[in-house]
Design a protein around this motif. Structure first.
Motif, PDB file in Angstrom:
ATOM      1  N   THR A  62       0.838  -1.204   0.000  1.00 49.94           N
ATOM      2  CA  THR A  62       0.000   0.000   0.000  1.00 49.94           C
ATOM      3  C   THR A  62       0.869   1.249   0.000  1.00 49.94           C
ATOM      4  OG1 THR A  62      -1.763  -1.171   1.163  1.00 49.94           O
ATOM      5  CG2 THR A  62      -1.835   1.230   1.236  1.00 49.94           C
ATOM      6  N   HIS A  63       1.916   1.247   0.813  1.00 46.60           N
ATOM      7  CA  HIS A  63       2.823   2.392   0.828  1.00 46.60           C
ATOM      8  C   HIS A  63       3.502   2.573  -0.534  1.00 46.60           C
ATOM      9  CE1 HIS A  63       3.380   3.712   5.197  1.00 46.60           C
ATOM     10  NE2 HIS A  63       2.343   2.928   5.186  1.00 46.60           N
ATOM     11  N   VAL A  64       3.885   1.485  -1.149  1.00 44.24           N
ATOM     12  CA  VAL A  64       4.529   1.583  -2.464  1.00 44.24           C
ATOM     13  C   VAL A  64       3.550   2.178  -3.490  1.00 44.24           C
ATOM     14  CG1 VAL A  64       5.559   0.257  -4.369  1.00 44.24           C
ATOM     15  CG2 VAL A  64       6.170  -0.293  -2.011  1.00 44.24           C
ATOM     16  N   ALA A  65       2.307   1.731  -3.446  1.00 41.94           N
ATOM     17  CA  ALA A  65       1.314   2.240  -4.398  1.00 41.94           C
ATOM     18  C   ALA A  65       1.002   3.716  -4.131  1.00 41.94           C
ATOM     19  CB  ALA A  65       0.041   1.400  -4.320  1.00 41.94           C
ATOM     20  N   LEU A  66       0.883   4.094  -2.863  1.00 44.62           N
ATOM     21  CA  LEU A  66       0.617   5.503  -2.532  1.00 44.62           C
ATOM     22  C   LEU A  66       1.802   6.386  -2.925  1.00 44.62           C
ATOM     23  CD1 LEU A  66      -1.110   5.230   0.975  1.00 44.62           C
ATOM     24  CD2 LEU A  66      -2.188   5.805  -1.213  1.00 44.62           C
ATOM     25  N   THR A  67       2.985   5.843  -2.769  1.00 42.40           N
ATOM     26  CA  THR A  67       4.189   6.567  -3.183  1.00 42.40           C
ATOM     27  C   THR A  67       4.181   6.778  -4.693  1.00 42.40           C
ATOM     28  OG1 THR A  67       5.453   5.747  -1.307  1.00 42.40           O
ATOM     29  CG2 THR A  67       6.722   6.438  -3.230  1.00 42.40           C
ATOM     30  N   ALA A  68       3.852   5.725  -5.422  1.00 43.26           N
ATOM     31  CA  ALA A  68       3.763   5.844  -6.880  1.00 43.26           C
ATOM     32  C   ALA A  68       2.798   6.970  -7.248  1.00 43.26           C
ATOM     33  CB  ALA A  68       3.295   4.523  -7.490  1.00 43.26           C
ATOM     34  N   ARG A  69       1.635   6.967  -6.653  1.00 43.13           N
ATOM     35  CA  ARG A  69       0.614   7.972  -6.969  1.00 43.13           C
ATOM     36  C   ARG A  69       1.072   9.391  -6.598  1.00 43.13           C
ATOM     37  NH1 ARG A  69      -2.578  10.668  -3.932  1.00 43.13           N
ATOM     38  NH2 ARG A  69      -4.334  11.754  -4.896  1.00 43.13           N
ATOM     39  N   ALA A  70       1.577   9.546  -5.383  1.00 50.97           N
ATOM     40  CA  ALA A  70       1.924  10.888  -4.899  1.00 50.97           C
ATOM     41  C   ALA A  70       3.146  11.450  -5.609  1.00 50.97           C
ATOM     42  CB  ALA A  70       2.176  10.849  -3.394  1.00 50.97           C
ATOM     43  N   LEU A  71       3.989  10.567  -6.104  1.00 51.37           N
ATOM     44  CA  LEU A  71       5.253  11.023  -6.685  1.00 51.37           C
ATOM     45  C   LEU A  71       5.227  11.042  -8.211  1.00 51.37           C
ATOM     46  CD1 LEU A  71       7.755  11.853  -4.904  1.00 51.37           C
ATOM     47  CD2 LEU A  71       6.070  10.510  -3.684  1.00 51.37           C
ATOM     48  N   GLY A  72       4.055  11.056  -8.779  1.00 49.86           N
ATOM     49  CA  GLY A  72       3.964  11.378 -10.199  1.00 49.86           C
ATOM     50  C   GLY A  72       3.752  10.224 -11.153  1.00 49.86           C
ATOM     51  N   ALA A  73       3.694   8.967 -10.662  1.00 50.24           N
ATOM     52  CA  ALA A  73       3.382   7.873 -11.574  1.00 50.24           C
ATOM     53  C   ALA A  73       1.917   7.978 -12.005  1.00 50.24           C
ATOM     54  CB  ALA A  73       3.643   6.521 -10.905  1.00 50.24           C
ATOM     55  N   SER A  74       1.625   7.414 -13.172  1.00 47.52           N
ATOM     56  CA  SER A  74       0.258   7.480 -13.693  1.00 47.52           C
ATOM     57  C   SER A  74      -0.551   6.244 -13.349  1.00 47.52           C
ATOM     58  CB  SER A  74       0.298   7.635 -15.218  1.00 47.52           C
ATOM     59  OG  SER A  74       1.043   8.781 -15.563  1.00 47.52           O
ATOM     60  N   GLY A  75       0.109   5.187 -12.917  1.00 47.91           N
ATOM     61  CA  GLY A  75      -0.632   3.978 -12.587  1.00 47.91           C
ATOM     62  C   GLY A  75       0.235   2.948 -11.909  1.00 47.91           C
ATOM     63  N   PHE A  76      -0.447   1.910 -11.431  1.00 50.04           N
ATOM     64  CA  PHE A  76       0.194   0.882 -10.616  1.00 50.04           C
ATOM     65  C   PHE A  76      -0.360  -0.476 -11.012  1.00 50.04           C
ATOM     66  CE2 PHE A  76       0.467  -1.698  -6.735  1.00 50.04           C
ATOM     67  CZ  PHE A  76       1.750  -1.415  -6.286  1.00 50.04           C
ATOM     68  N   ILE A  77       0.535  -1.413 -11.240  1.00 50.82           N
ATOM     69  CA  ILE A  77       0.130  -2.783 -11.554  1.00 50.82           C
ATOM     70  C   ILE A  77       0.604  -3.706 -10.445  1.00 50.82           C
ATOM     71  CG2 ILE A  77       0.336  -4.694 -13.198  1.00 50.82           C
ATOM     72  CD1 ILE A  77       1.169  -2.473 -15.312  1.00 50.82           C
ATOM     73  N   LEU A  78      -0.350  -4.291  -9.728  1.00 47.27           N
ATOM     74  CA  LEU A  78      -0.028  -5.314  -8.732  1.00 47.27           C
ATOM     75  C   LEU A  78      -0.039  -6.626  -9.487  1.00 47.27           C
ATOM     76  CD1 LEU A  78       0.334  -5.990  -5.685  1.00 47.27           C
ATOM     77  CD2 LEU A  78      -2.145  -6.264  -5.581  1.00 47.27           C
ATOM     78  N   SER A  79       1.150  -7.138  -9.826  1.00 48.48           N
ATOM     79  CA  SER A  79       1.188  -8.277 -10.743  1.00 48.48           C
ATOM     80  C   SER A  79       0.884  -9.591 -10.045  1.00 48.48           C
ATOM     81  CB  SER A  79       2.558  -8.351 -11.431  1.00 48.48           C
ATOM     82  OG  SER A  79       3.517  -8.938 -10.591  1.00 48.48           O
ATOM     83  N   ASP A  80       0.268 -10.489 -10.792  1.00 49.44           N
ATOM     84  CA  ASP A  80       0.123 -11.913 -10.429  1.00 49.44           C
ATOM     85  C   ASP A  80      -0.872 -12.214  -9.314  1.00 49.44           C
ATOM     86  OD1 ASP A  80       2.364 -13.012 -12.207  1.00 49.44           O
ATOM     87  OD2 ASP A  80       3.430 -11.499 -11.035  1.00 49.44           O
ATOM     88  N   VAL A  81      -1.203 -11.241  -8.495  1.00 48.42           N
ATOM     89  CA  VAL A  81      -2.139 -11.516  -7.391  1.00 48.42           C
ATOM     90  C   VAL A  81      -3.259 -10.483  -7.363  1.00 48.42           C
ATOM     91  CG1 VAL A  81      -0.557 -12.694  -5.821  1.00 48.42           C
ATOM     92  CG2 VAL A  81      -0.658 -10.200  -5.807  1.00 48.42           C
TER      93      VAL A  81
END
Lengths: 203, 203
Positions: free
Chosen positions: B37-56
């Motif tokens: 969750t922290h990694v995904a929130l970091t991605a969002r807050a720091l300018g990434a456009s999306g997040f892929i939680l692979s395989d699960v």
């Protein structure tokens, strides 16, 4: 004790002579063990000289950090159980400044807060919360600066990382950690480590 | 699907036109929920456009990220369950580059790897592992670049944060997230938010 904190020899650094310690507030031993471990490892890898796990004892975290430091080198002070108010007061009495990382503070990108922290030329205690922090943290009695790493919710681990990277102007990522048992040889592909004794000139 | 990924409208950015998605590999639903969750929130807050939680599949994480995006604004694509190899192959077929973050890669501070990534002018899929990653990740078939954020062990969350901060040259921390329900008004002391509807011009 506090004098020893602020006199810890740290990795050689070219530009920034100010030392940094990180104080982690609000750690809950079961629930937060992995996250707090990441915060402490981030502190160590990104140029801080030590870490204070305030108010609680958690040997699991200490064991991990001590082991990492033994294997990967460098000097890194780990302290736990100190009441946060004591740690903050002691830091200030010894001439240090306190920076509270919070999404509500002055934005490190859009304000001149980092410049003002550098201009003080004091050693810095970076306070990172986890759950909701006491209101006191925002007051002049506690924090000299309230700094936000953007004003979006994200992660104390991410916030600490960016604060340290900017504070040390990137130099921390080029630091050599002395007396390491393992070192990574960075390369384009694959994994390469050096585990020779020759790192340890006195060994 | 992959075209839509790479065409997601992102926050206005002055310098860097390349879009970034983050792929998280190796998530274990019980154990890693907070960290991912922290990694995904970091991605969002720091300018990434999306997040892929692979395989699960992990609805807990998706729910958190969707809720944060609804409250705090911006567009952020969340995808889960896609096999990592499919996601990587699709990204490449659509003209994107793949950056694997690993402590063993080229050091972002001491090498010119970031410059080379920028020069490609491709959208970037940043792959972050958690446990030990498959050897394949280092191969040319998968990663165009293996990048280390220092060569010390620390945290995928910290590594991602610094990568994004450097990739976007700090601009991401000044981004305005459109259609927010809540906004923080940064200030020196205390907490101030604005929760008015007036952010939402079409609301």
């Amino acid at each position: 004790m506090e004098n020893s904190r602020q006199n810890t020899r740290t990795h050689e650094r070219k530009k920034i002579a100010q030392q940094v310690f990180v104080l982690r507030w609000g750690h809950r031993p079961q629930r937060d063990v992995r996250l707090t471990t990441h915060v402490a490892l981030t502190a160590r890898a990104l140029g801080a000289s030590g870490f204070i796990l305030s108010d609680v004892i958690d040997h699991k975290i200490k064991d991990t950090i001590v082991k990492v430091s033994q294997n990967w080198g460098g000097e890194f002070l780990f302290e736990m159980g100190t009441p946060w108010k004591h740690a903050v007061n002691d830091w200030k009495i010894n001439g240090g400044a306190v920076v509270h990382l919070t999404a509500y503070g002055e934005n490190i990108q859009t304000s001149n807060v980092l410049q003002r922290i550098h201009e003080l030329k004091k050693n810095v205690l970076v306070v990172v919360g986890s759950q909701k922090v006491p209101k006191d943290f925002f007051s002049k009695d506690i924090s000299d600066f309230n700094v936000s790493i953007g004003n979006q919710p994200h992660s104390e681990c991410a916030a600490l990382a960016i604060f340290l990277d900017r504070f040390f102007e990137g130099e921390e990522l080029a630091s050599v950690f002395e007396e390491a048992r393992i070192r990574i040889i960075p390369q384009e592909r694959g994994k390469k480590t050096d585990v020779e004794d020759r790192f340890n000139v006195e060994a």
